[in-house]
Enzyme design. Structure first.
Site, PDB file in Angstrom:
ATOM      1  N   GLY A 299      -1.277  -2.270  -6.708  1.00 12.46           N
ATOM      2  CA  GLY A 299      -2.315  -1.628  -7.355  1.00 12.46           C
ATOM      3  C   GLY A 299      -1.883  -1.339  -8.759  1.00 12.46           C
TER       4      GLY A 299
ATOM      5  CB  CYS B 116      11.667   0.109  -7.456  1.00 11.04           C
ATOM      6  SG  CYS B 116      10.799  -0.015  -5.956  1.00 11.04           S
TER       7      CYS B 116
ATOM      8  CG  MET C 299      -1.790  -1.428   1.238  1.00 11.73           C
ATOM      9  SD  MET C 299      -3.000  -1.073   2.575  1.00 11.73           S
ATOM     10  CE  MET C 299      -3.995   0.250   2.139  1.00 11.73           C
ATOM     11  CB  SER C 300       1.791   3.515  -2.631  1.00 10.25           C
ATOM     12  OG  SER C 300       0.735   3.817  -3.260  1.00 10.25           O
TER      13      SER C 300
ATOM     14  CB  CYS D  88       9.449   7.887  -4.999  1.00  9.66           C
ATOM     15  SG  CYS D  88      10.821   6.026  -4.922  1.00  9.66           S
TER      16      CYS D  88
END
Length: 360
Positions: free
Chosen positions: A131, A107, A12-13, A204
């Site tokens: 997701g 990643c 979950m980000s 990111c």
């Protein structure tokens, strides 16, 4: 409800896609555990908050809140070391060698899957889920592969081409069959407060998009200037250091010509950046190594494929030219723009991912 409930760990980000992924799996009867991967390197809370991207402190708070709303257990797992070694160090090394890496692919393979999957299986989970916009299918030949998402503008199969057969066998992509607006609707219907949270865009760990500055800070070494040259070796001027440039670049060269000039090659061994005219950015050939096979266990010479050479590339028709040990080459039916060493080339048969490799 399923018999013998399966357990799935959802990465979950804090964004809407992974939040809806967790919600959908809970609705489908899985035992769901929410996990945010702590990957940022800064200890300073202000910096993390400001620059955390998909995995900063606000991401943790959003993910924790969603997990509470859905009613699932939630944990933060520390993957700083894995992220530093497999993503940041790789990113810096590739740029220093005049290549343009895709850190999201690294990643995905080595942090989100290699590390998270191992930890999840170790605690008794059956699957991990994210997701991502992609679909997984098992073919008649027994192999697992990816199919492009129904949300064509959001499809993420390109960035996932490097997953192994074992990783695919233990992965679920619940949002892959939805268009993005529907995902936001589902979030709204479920009362998830991230329903209208904007998507994160940048890499990111380089939120300001200043790759060269990041590399200088990371290595403590300032980029050495060198020469802009033509393909034949004529010196055109001075560049700021090869980390500032990528194949196909036209803007930000810091030097003016009577006509548009583009980066067509980067030569780390001589610290030169080669510039050329528009037509010189096109080629009908590429070679790739570090191959990962997905729908098939080998490629064949003469095989016709659709090849994508960057994340936002629609794909171009090509024929496999040569096949070797852990490498292959392609001929495009029509020249393509800015084939960039270090980026991935991903081969498709229709919407199915055959496999891919790293452009040499």
């Amino acid at each position: 409800m399923m018999k013998n409930k399966k357990t799935v760990v959802v990465g979950m980000s804090g964004g809407v896609d992974s939040s809806v992924a967790a919600y959908l799996l809970k609705q489908q009867g899985y035992d769901v555990i929410g996990v945010t991967m702590q990957i940022w390197q800064e200890e300073d809370a202000c910096t993390v908050e400001e620059q955390g991207g998909c995995c900063g402190l606000s991401a943790v708070e959003d993910a924790r809140r969603v997990a509470g709303q859905i009613g699932i257990p939630y944990y933060v797992m520390n993957f700083r070391r894995e992220f530093q070694e497999n993503v940041i160090d790789y990113f810096v090394r590739e740029y220093r060698q005049g290549r343009t890496p895709n850190p999201c692919i690294a990643c995905n393979r080595y942090v989100k899957w290699e590390s998270l999957l191992q930890k999840s299986l170790a605690i008794g989970a059956d699957f991990i889920a994210t997701g991502h916009y992609a679909k997984i299918v098992r073919l008649e030949n027994g192999r697992y592969t990816l199919i492009r998402s129904d949300a064509k503008g959001k499809d993420q199969t390109y960035a996932l081409y490097n997953l192994t057969q074992n990783q695919l066998a233990h992965t679920l992509f619940p949002v892959g069959e939805f268009e993005k607006p529907r995902i936001r609707e589902i979030a709204e219907e479920a009362g998830l407060q991230v329903a209208h949270k904007p998507d994160s865009q940048e890499i990111c760990f380089v939120p300001d998009n200043d790759y060269a500055g990041f590399i200088e800070r990371e290595t403590g070494k300032v980029e050495r200037p060198g020469n802009f040259v033509t393909a034949s070796g004529e010196i055109l001027g001075e560049h700021k250091g090869i980390g500032h440039y990528t194949i196909g670049q036209r803007k930000g060269l810091g030097i003016a010509f009577g006509e548009p000039m583009f980066v067509i090659e980067i030569r780390p061994e001589t610290n030169e950046v080669v510039l050329g005219k528009g037509e010189e950015v096109f080629t009908d050939y590429l070679s790739a190594d570090m191959v990962n096979y997905m729908a098939v266990d080998h490629f064949e010479k003469g095989q016709e494929v659709t090849a994508r050479i960057r994340y936002n590339h629609e794909g171009a028709q090509a024929v496999i030219d040569e096949v070797g040990e852990d490498r292959f080459s392609l001929r495009f039916k029509e020249p393509v723009r800015a084939v960039t060493p270090g980026q991935a080339v991903v081969l498709y048969d229709g919407d199915y991912v055959l496999g891919g490799g790293t452009i040499c």
